[in-house]
Design an enzyme around this catalytic site. Sequence first.
Site, PDB file in Angstrom:
ATOM      1  N   CYS A  75      29.535  47.745  44.673  1.00 50.67           N
ATOM      2  CA  CYS A  75      29.661  48.122  43.262  1.00 50.67           C
ATOM      3  C   CYS A  75      30.958  48.888  43.119  1.00 50.67           C
ATOM      4  O   CYS A  75      31.094  50.001  43.641  1.00 50.67           O
ATOM      5  CB  CYS A  75      28.471  48.971  42.809  1.00 50.67           C
ATOM      6  SG  CYS A  75      28.636  49.587  41.112  1.00 50.67           S
ATOM      7  N   CYS A 220      31.941  46.404  34.933  1.00 51.82           N
ATOM      8  CA  CYS A 220      31.619  45.937  36.282  1.00 51.82           C
ATOM      9  C   CYS A 220      32.919  45.867  37.067  1.00 51.82           C
ATOM     10  O   CYS A 220      33.766  45.012  36.798  1.00 51.82           O
ATOM     11  CB  CYS A 220      30.935  44.573  36.233  1.00 51.82           C
ATOM     12  SG  CYS A 220      30.570  43.886  37.867  1.00 51.82           S
TER      13      CYS A 220
END
Length: 277
Positions: A75, A220
């Site tokens: 991430c 993201c």
Amino acid sequence: MRLRFTKMHGLGNDFVMIDAISQRVTITPERARQLADRHFGVGCDQVLVVETPDSPDADFKYRIFNHDGSEVENCGNGARCFAVFVRQRGLTAKSVITVETAVGRMVLHVQEDDQVTVDMGAPILSPADIPLAAPQQATSYTLPTQGAGDITIGAVSMGNPHAVYCVNDCKTAPVETLGPEIEAHPHFPKKVNAGFMQVVSPSEINLRVYERGAGETLACGTGACAAVVAGRLQGLLENTVKVNLPGGSLSITWEGVDSPVMMTGPATTVFHGQVKI
């Protein structure tokens, strides 16, 4: 017991940060799901856990749990928050921090203004390693869908798999309907993050991402990296690109195959708290 946590976000992609070094706690998928629940828990897109590394060459281990409790490989927005968090907690004073992830090492560079540059490593382009069911590596692939017929995508792994679909306008892109279909497409055996990319210019894109296990998020980081890689491979983008996401902008640089992708953006602390577990 009462678990200490910090709520942070990277461009609106929000996280519950857990220091599992100075407090004795094990984060399980069920516990992560409870913490991430926006009605009955703290609420977040992902739960990020700081642990002691397995290797002496790393400073920390970095674990990531999605909103649904599934543990994932990487991430990017979380990595920036991770770097600021471990310094806030007094776990390190380093400005260059090496972390272990499920798929390798990441190097995080903390700047004075809490902007963080993350060396995301070289993108993975081999279909077998993304993973993607395709006979050979290509700059783009055809994906049959129910909602939009045959679509053309780029496919990249940044430690986690991404499909990148070019659209004329991000605002009207069918993220809510086509996103879940791409995410669960049988051509991606481990599911996939679905990015909807609008090329504004060779140095700027707009992007929305339907994340695997989390749905659409405000930002993201790995999706931004994957979109720039896919766009570069298709000859649409320059080396350094401003990526505009619903929650804000990132700067992504990629010099080409075998070079690492560098991501720069903010990390923001919202509040500190305790929760009974």
